[in-house]
Design a protein around this motif. Sequence first.
Motif, short mmCIF file in Angstrom:
data_model
loop_
_atom_site.label_atom_id
_atom_site.label_comp_id
_atom_site.label_asym_id
_atom_site.label_seq_id
_atom_site.Cartn_x
_atom_site.Cartn_y
_atom_site.Cartn_z
N SER A 76 35.19 -29.90 15.13
CA SER A 76 34.30 -29.65 14.00
C SER A 76 35.04 -29.12 12.77
O SER A 76 34.47 -29.01 11.70
CB SER A 76 33.18 -28.69 14.40
OG SER A 76 33.75 -27.57 15.01
N TYR A 77 36.32 -28.78 12.96
CA TYR A 77 37.11 -28.28 11.82
C TYR A 77 38.09 -29.31 11.24
O TYR A 77 38.85 -29.02 10.33
CB TYR A 77 37.89 -27.03 12.21
CG TYR A 77 37.02 -25.83 12.43
CD1 TYR A 77 36.44 -25.15 11.35
CD2 TYR A 77 36.75 -25.37 13.71
CE1 TYR A 77 35.63 -24.05 11.55
CE2 TYR A 77 35.94 -24.27 13.93
CZ TYR A 77 35.39 -23.61 12.85
OH TYR A 77 34.59 -22.52 13.04
N GLU A 78 38.08 -30.53 11.78
CA GLU A 78 39.01 -31.55 11.29
C GLU A 78 38.71 -31.91 9.83
O GLU A 78 37.55 -31.88 9.45
CB GLU A 78 38.91 -32.81 12.15
CG GLU A 78 39.27 -32.63 13.62
CD GLU A 78 40.77 -32.58 13.89
OE1 GLU A 78 41.56 -32.69 12.92
OE2 GLU A 78 41.15 -32.43 15.05
N PRO A 79 39.70 -32.29 9.05
CA PRO A 79 41.13 -32.32 9.36
C PRO A 79 41.72 -30.90 9.43
O PRO A 79 41.40 -30.05 8.60
CB PRO A 79 41.73 -33.07 8.17
CG PRO A 79 40.59 -33.71 7.45
CD PRO A 79 39.41 -32.85 7.74
N ILE A 80 42.59 -30.71 10.42
CA ILE A 80 43.22 -29.41 10.61
C ILE A 80 44.69 -29.46 10.20
O ILE A 80 45.40 -30.41 10.51
CB ILE A 80 43.08 -28.96 12.09
CG1 ILE A 80 41.60 -28.68 12.39
CG2 ILE A 80 43.95 -27.75 12.38
CD1 ILE A 80 41.30 -28.47 13.85
N VAL A 81 45.10 -28.43 9.48
CA VAL A 81 46.49 -28.30 9.08
C VAL A 81 47.01 -26.96 9.60
O VAL A 81 46.33 -25.94 9.49
CB VAL A 81 46.64 -28.35 7.53
CG1 VAL A 81 48.07 -28.03 7.10
CG2 VAL A 81 46.22 -29.72 7.00
N GLN A 82 48.20 -26.99 10.20
CA GLN A 82 48.81 -25.75 10.68
C GLN A 82 50.14 -25.54 9.97
O GLN A 82 50.90 -26.48 9.78
CB GLN A 82 49.01 -25.82 12.20
CG GLN A 82 47.68 -25.94 12.93
CD GLN A 82 47.83 -26.10 14.44
OE1 GLN A 82 48.73 -26.79 14.91
NE2 GLN A 82 46.94 -25.47 15.19
N VAL A 83 50.36 -24.31 9.57
CA VAL A 83 51.60 -23.97 8.87
C VAL A 83 52.37 -22.95 9.69
O VAL A 83 51.80 -21.94 10.13
CB VAL A 83 51.30 -23.40 7.46
CG1 VAL A 83 52.59 -22.94 6.78
CG2 VAL A 83 50.58 -24.44 6.60
N ILE A 84 53.63 -23.23 9.93
CA ILE A 84 54.49 -22.28 10.64
C ILE A 84 55.70 -21.98 9.76
O ILE A 84 56.60 -22.81 9.61
CB ILE A 84 54.94 -22.83 12.02
CG1 ILE A 84 53.72 -23.29 12.82
CG2 ILE A 84 55.72 -21.77 12.79
CD1 ILE A 84 53.92 -24.54 13.62
N LEU A 85 55.71 -20.80 9.17
CA LEU A 85 56.87 -20.38 8.38
C LEU A 85 57.95 -19.91 9.36
O LEU A 85 57.63 -19.46 10.45
CB LEU A 85 56.49 -19.24 7.43
CG LEU A 85 55.49 -19.56 6.31
CD1 LEU A 85 55.33 -18.34 5.41
CD2 LEU A 85 55.92 -20.75 5.48
N PRO A 86 59.23 -20.02 8.98
CA PRO A 86 60.30 -19.63 9.91
C PRO A 86 60.09 -18.21 10.44
O PRO A 86 59.90 -17.28 9.65
CB PRO A 86 61.57 -19.72 9.06
CG PRO A 86 61.22 -20.61 7.91
CD PRO A 86 59.76 -20.46 7.69
#
Lengths: 122, 188
Positions: A76-86
């Motif tokens: 239900s939250y698509e599109p989903i983007v995930q961010v991973i900083l170093p």
Amino acid sequence: MPSVKSLDDLKKIREEALKKQQLKETSGKTEVVVGMGTVGIAAGARETLKAILDMIEKDNLSDIIVRQTGNIGLDSYEPIVQVILPGEEKVSYGKVNPEMARRIMKEHVLGGEIVKDFQIEG
Amino acid sequence: MRELALHILDIAENSISANADEIKIIVEEDLGKDILRILIQDNGKGMDAETLAKITDPFITSRKTRSVGLGIPFFKAAAEACEGSFTIHSVPGKGTTVEAVFKHSHIDRMPLGNIESTLLTLLMGTPEIHWIFEYRNNESCFIFDDQPIKETLDGIPLSEPAVMRYIREMIETGIQEARLSGIMEATH
């Protein structure tokens, strides 16, 4: 613009990229992940990812890894983007359209500040 | 989904989930035969007959991995709705081939859509996979194989902005030129 691209052109690009790499410290790379399952695609995930790629190309942003992944499990939250900083925890964003993706890129990926308005648990 | 290119993306995602390391996509527009043909071939883990039957039937919901293959019935229905055909062939341990044929001139045929964007998404998002893409328009053809590019780059990532631009322009111009000369040939 020449219509036929040669591998020699690409070799030049590679040499330039190598020079750039040597100037930089190895500070780790930021990862941006877009969910590309059926639900995500139907909700516009391709356009969201394209907006991120366009920004990397136009603003000349090196050292960002863009990944796609299958279903993230939060339909239900698509599109989903995930961010991973170093060296940091993964941050997930939901219902990300291209405009929101550009803001996430600017504020979080480049600026280091989580965009709380779009953040979801997961 | 409103574009065939989005279906292609979805089917290719299944190939990625099946741990394929080589995926070939063919899009063919043949105005003489009045067909639009799409083929997606992978060397992933494949499926047995039972799984294959389940995956093409939209009314079976008991599968646990519900996300994989979700889009197949829709793609099949889209082809069958325009006097086309849909086949899926899979061998466990060898891979899966999906082929959809549409009547090109059918009023209900979805547009091909932004195939360039679909390809860039796949290339950039899964650089570990060897991608081969063929676009045919009548007698004209554009073939993209990412292997020589990756070999030339030798460790420089595809996501390097200048590399991304190179690949994007290559794909966009390649398809555009094949499309234009294919249509020219067909109308002369």
